[in-house]
Design a protein around this motif. Sequence first.
Motif, PDB file in Angstrom:
ATOM      1  N   LYS A 128      -0.295  -3.219   6.026  1.00 45.44           N
ATOM      2  CA  LYS A 128      -0.345  -3.964   4.764  1.00 45.44           C
ATOM      3  C   LYS A 128      -0.635  -3.054   3.571  1.00 45.44           C
ATOM      4  O   LYS A 128      -1.378  -3.410   2.655  1.00 45.44           O
ATOM      5  CB  LYS A 128      -1.407  -5.078   4.840  1.00 45.44           C
ATOM      6  N   ASN A 129      -0.046  -1.870   3.573  1.00 38.37           N
ATOM      7  CA  ASN A 129      -0.046  -1.023   2.382  1.00 38.37           C
ATOM      8  C   ASN A 129       1.289  -1.248   1.674  1.00 38.37           C
ATOM      9  O   ASN A 129       2.341  -1.172   2.297  1.00 38.37           O
ATOM     10  CB  ASN A 129      -0.229   0.439   2.770  1.00 38.37           C
ATOM     11  N   GLN A 130       1.237  -1.504   0.389  1.00 36.97           N
ATOM     12  CA  GLN A 130       2.444  -1.996  -0.277  1.00 36.97           C
ATOM     13  C   GLN A 130       3.582  -0.995  -0.254  1.00 36.97           C
ATOM     14  O   GLN A 130       4.728  -1.362   0.013  1.00 36.97           O
ATOM     15  CB  GLN A 130       2.124  -2.380  -1.725  1.00 36.97           C
ATOM     16  N   ASP A 131       3.303   0.257  -0.524  1.00 33.68           N
ATOM     17  CA  ASP A 131       4.388   1.241  -0.549  1.00 33.68           C
ATOM     18  C   ASP A 131       4.479   1.959   0.793  1.00 33.68           C
ATOM     19  O   ASP A 131       5.395   1.736   1.572  1.00 33.68           O
ATOM     20  CB  ASP A 131       4.154   2.239  -1.687  1.00 33.68           C
ATOM     21  N   HIS A 132       3.531   2.814   1.110  1.00 39.02           N
ATOM     22  CA  HIS A 132       3.586   3.631   2.317  1.00 39.02           C
ATOM     23  C   HIS A 132       2.382   3.390   3.222  1.00 39.02           C
ATOM     24  O   HIS A 132       1.258   3.239   2.740  1.00 39.02           O
ATOM     25  CB  HIS A 132       3.584   5.112   1.941  1.00 39.02           C
ATOM     26  N   GLY A 133       2.645   3.399   4.512  1.00 38.55           N
ATOM     27  CA  GLY A 133       1.533   3.539   5.453  1.00 38.55           C
ATOM     28  C   GLY A 133       0.944   4.933   5.325  1.00 38.55           C
ATOM     29  O   GLY A 133      -0.262   5.118   5.229  1.00 38.55           O
ATOM     30  N   ALA A 134       1.829   5.942   5.332  1.00 42.96           N
ATOM     31  CA  ALA A 134       1.393   7.325   5.128  1.00 42.96           C
ATOM     32  C   ALA A 134       2.547   8.146   4.574  1.00 42.96           C
ATOM     33  O   ALA A 134       3.698   7.988   5.000  1.00 42.96           O
ATOM     34  CB  ALA A 134       0.885   7.939   6.426  1.00 42.96           C
ATOM     35  N   TRP A 135       2.239   9.013   3.635  1.00 37.43           N
ATOM     36  CA  TRP A 135       3.160  10.011   3.103  1.00 37.43           C
ATOM     37  C   TRP A 135       2.487  11.358   3.340  1.00 37.43           C
ATOM     38  O   TRP A 135       1.452  11.653   2.749  1.00 37.43           O
ATOM     39  CB  TRP A 135       3.418   9.785   1.613  1.00 37.43           C
TER      40      TRP A 135
END
Length: 1360
Positions: free
Chosen positions: A787-794
């Motif tokens: 439920k992270n709007q853009d990325h889970g992880a970059w």
Amino acid sequence: MALPTSKCLAGSLGFFLFIVSSVSTAEAAVTCPDREPELEVWNPGHNEENRVEIRKGRKLLLSSSATVHSIHITDGGKLVIKDDVQPITLRTRHILIENDGELHIGSELCPYQGNVAIILYGRADDGSQPNPYFGRKYLGVSKGGTLEIHGKKKLSWTFLNKTLHPGGMEEGGYYFERSWGHRGVIVHVIDPKTGAVVHSDRFDTYRAKEESVRLAQYLGRVANGMILSVAVNDEGSRNLDDLARKAMTKLGSKHFLHLGFRHPWSFITIKGNPSSSVEDHIEYQGHKGSAVAKVFKLFKAENGEHFNVSSASEWVQDVEWTEWFEKPDKARSKDMEKLSDFKAAHPDKICRQPIDIQAMTLDGADLTTEVFYKSGHDYQFLCHGKDQTGEGCHNYRVRFLCGKSVKPKLTVTVDTNVNSTILNLAEDVSSWGPGDRLVVASTDYSMYQAEEFQVLPCRTCRPTQVKVAGKATFLHMGEEVDGVDMRAEVGLLSRNVLVMGEMEQQCYEYSSKLCSFFDFDTFGGHIKIGLDFKATHIEGLELKYMGQQTMGHYPIHFHMAGDVDEKGGYNPPTYVKDTSIHNTFSRCVTVHGSNGLLVKDVVGYDALGHCFFTEDGPEERNTFEHCLGLLVKPSTLLPSDRDSRMCKLITEGAYPGYIPKPRQDCSAVSTFWIANPHNNLINCAAAGSEETGFWFVLHHVPTGPSAGMYSPGYSEHVPMGKFSNNRAHSNYRAGMIIDNGVKTTPASAKDKRPILTLISGRYSPHKDADPLKPREPAIIEGFIAYKNQDHGAWLRGGDVWLDNCQFADNGIGLTLASGGTFPHDDGSKQEIKNSLFVGESGNLGTETMDNEIWGPGGLDHRGRTLPIGPDFPIRGIQFYDGPINVQNCTFRKFAALDGRHTSALAFRLNNAWQSCPNNNVTAIRFEDVPITSRVFFGEPGPWFNDLDMDGDKTSVFHDVDGSVSEYPGSYLIKEDNWLIKHPDCIDVPDWRGSICSGHFAQIYIQAYKPANLKMKIIKNDYHNHPLYLEGALSKSTHYQQYQPVVTLRKGYTIHWDKTAPEELAIWLINFNKNDWIQVGFCYPKGTTFSILSDIHNRLLKKTYKTGTFYRTSQMEKLEHRYPTKGYYYWDEDTGLLFLKLKAQNEKEKFAFCSVKGCERIRIKAVIPKTAGASDCEATAYPKYIETPIVEVPMPKKLSSAQLKTKDHLIEVKIETYKKQYFHLKDDFAYIEVDGVRFFLTEEGIQLVVIDGHHGKVVDRVTFKNSILQGIPAQIENYVNNIKDHSIVLVTSKGRFISRGPWTKVLEKLGAGEGFRLKEKMAFVGFKGGFRPVWVRLVTNEDSAKIYQALPIPVVKKMKL
């Protein structure tokens, strides 16, 4: 031996007890600081002018509340807060501890049990003299000072162990809901002592009179005193006789006697007490619209707790908005708009009788609609608002609210927790008591769904339960969802030891523009620990209203303290544990120039600015263990703290003329801001930040007072500490980022940005932080991001490896980006293994009135919260550049909609950078992922824009074992990338990609003088399909870089839209020894050349010349390439300079370059000044055309027994062409399905029919030319009789009849209208209620060919 007498025994026992008591008292004096006998009781009273000095060995025991101006503890002085007394409140402007001074509140072995509050008061503008080091409103520990705070041992935070639903239902009590199929009168019998439902039954008094009799008998048998809840669902009056009506009237009902057809009715009573009855009834005719009869009644159970019984009998009409429609072209209305015009223009899309109308201008301004006239179902409306007149609506679009069919619904609830909720938790929370405050984290995209609760007494709660006041507004998950642990964190905010700031009622300006950003006072208290403190241990502390919007003043701040563990001589090591920090005005815990600090079991909530913060870059070996941070908001302090508005308005430190770019320079506020990777994060949770959960940012050199503490580049290469079992959710930008640095130089004319703005930065960990030593991968283990709007992880960098991680419900699950701009990239790889990705989980979120992003899910079409926008292309793993390795990962619940391109594997949107052919994927599993949603390469449209950037065109990855494509060893490429496509590649239209084979590499072409050209590269065997590249760098750079992926052992030509560059550097990327391509570069006639080869050693940052190229008049001589000598061929007639680019050295597996460095060819050209555009395509072809050859055969498709999912691909090949042997000509045509080939032996048309459900060939038929010409009805009848949901393959042979009525059958199978058939035809069609994207018609004079992989089963995507 004589036995002791009872008297002697009693005396001995008394002596023993005296000894034990004396020992206990002595031990208490040692372990409990307030029991020290030397302490002097101190009760200073209340005087704001009293400046207290505790020095010269004086030891005071504060035993009552007090107000003083300030307290200075020094020269061996000690202040201890007395325990076991009434609550103590100490108000002071500040407390300074130094020079062997000590402040004690409890101890590690004797935690403080009472309640004490230290309140720091004062304003920033009150005229008082600030301490030059500590400032104002502080608790400061300086050289030689000791601070010991040890509150009660309480669990810091845990997880929900059962989902908390909005309104609190399902947390206790009973819930009953029915709709269609449960008709009649529903009775619930409830025990008034406990609130438990003891029996229930349904009586279908619509169907039979016997049910009416049974109802009356049932009510008669219920014992007096029992609670009855009775209601109608759907219909219950048709066969309801007087016996039942009178029985209900006797119970106290006033409306049941006259109950009519489909009337909603609800009734609650106590049997034998008619006056206790509550009842609701409404007449309803069953037409469209909602109606409800609802009652509730509060009861008191035997244990003294209250419970509420409620019942709702209703007819429900769901509604939905249509899509937006612009004014129909044929609409003729002058004064008002007619609904009939819209219905005619959009048949079956608008309901007969809309409930509401909404209009806006085409540029987005809202309009008010007024319905003026109605006539039956056709009516008119007028618009009011921007640019509108009294004559109809102008420049507008409109949508309509339509009602669906009504349905019955009956709800009965028994809420045993009235105005309270039971929280079921994962651990023993017996330490949490009545009055404590808790925060339950959001488990949706918005961090603002975190909710506070107060603990209530609860006699019936288990050790893992607490009762809290109120009900939840939002859904908070308390379970694993689709394999991902989404349990909400529950943090304790209250502690018995409190340090807090005393605040004003409103904001006041003590810093520039402060009150334009905040409407509340932000000048709180702060705790600061400086260099050479003697001891600091903090646990069991609550910090509230702490921190200031000025630099250096934070709730807890270790400032330039050096090593604070055993390495620095601290034993026991320094720690901050079991502490709650909430409603803070500047961070939570700041570690600045300090190492080895343990921060454990700390809750940071509702904070401005980075919460857990490492500041300048040299901070190392600090451990953040089991810390929770949530609701982290922007702050004004640093550029990285600021949001877009602050970034634009706060430009102190910038050079004149600076124009902020908020998303680049600022907008990075994070729960955990880690300025040096060599720190440990274990079991921590970042549960909601305005930007990011965990952000590892790089300081090329230390900044601020830490300047000079390490050599340049150290933090970019230092190995990462332990990162294990952390979790991040409800963040806007990302759950986790490893990327970027901060600007470490002041603003200047060359770079106008202020110091500490975000800049680029690349992480490449090596042993001992030495880039010349072996790489040391950063290991991310057990990370959960949802439920992270853009990325889970970059994650950008070299050798960042993830293992056993979970990603769910993120806009993009994971992006792994390469370690840097070539040639500084050392060729390391990134990888993720043994991990789970979920596209749209069972955590649907909460629909709220202001929820802008709510829409249907892909798999089941249920409403749910969405990450960014309803049509945003949700992706599991996003390929960017590479190389990366994805191994043994599971993708679950990724399902695209018609209008939303969800996929498990995809590519970065609008990518200008390179795509590496060494992106490897293996051992992938798909669960609840339609095969059409496994991969998506993109298409022009929303979010993808024109899909014409360089990286968009060159995307590729290697399917090592065929677990994605079913073709082991294949490469998946964009469907129109003809640089790496060959004749046997198989298109997958649903993916907008192709499955290919081959050996691939890259060339980086750097162009100088000029650096703003558009490059065209053509592969000689597909000269009609050039690839245009704009370049990967910005137009302001002094050179441009083009990065195509190429097929090895092939010939190419390169052209420019203007005059060719005077200088070119061609780098051989991912070339193994002896790999080659031949390239012709277009130059104007009269150009002369100087061409050298060299090799660049990245680590040593040195370049060595390796050879010279000489002109030859023979093309064949290009083959004679030696380590120090090569040849070029200048074909001045065509304008092409030919070179054979061949690698001379071996390469490691994942390195971009060879073991000796990066091989490069450099061309310097002297070009005539009057030269025009260097585009030689017209002269190069057909002279240099090559025949397409498949160098690497296509891999064999996996058999059905080898597949792990029921859905699969079928391979279809259709080919028809003219064959010629010397003077003999013949036609050749066939259709092939999964390797079984059907030849067409006679001239005419062949059809092969495939079952679209199972992929089996069910029929094959041939129609000769004579039939097509004479009896067209035969083929039409055949197609009409094909079962729906069938794939139909068609090909032709010979000069078939290309006109006539029979061609209409192709339109029935999905061919577009208006096509014109030529002599050769290949067609993939579908008979069914929709047109799949893979329907395709190819027709030509000489040949027609389609190689495709089609999804089985064929499934229509649900519309967005």
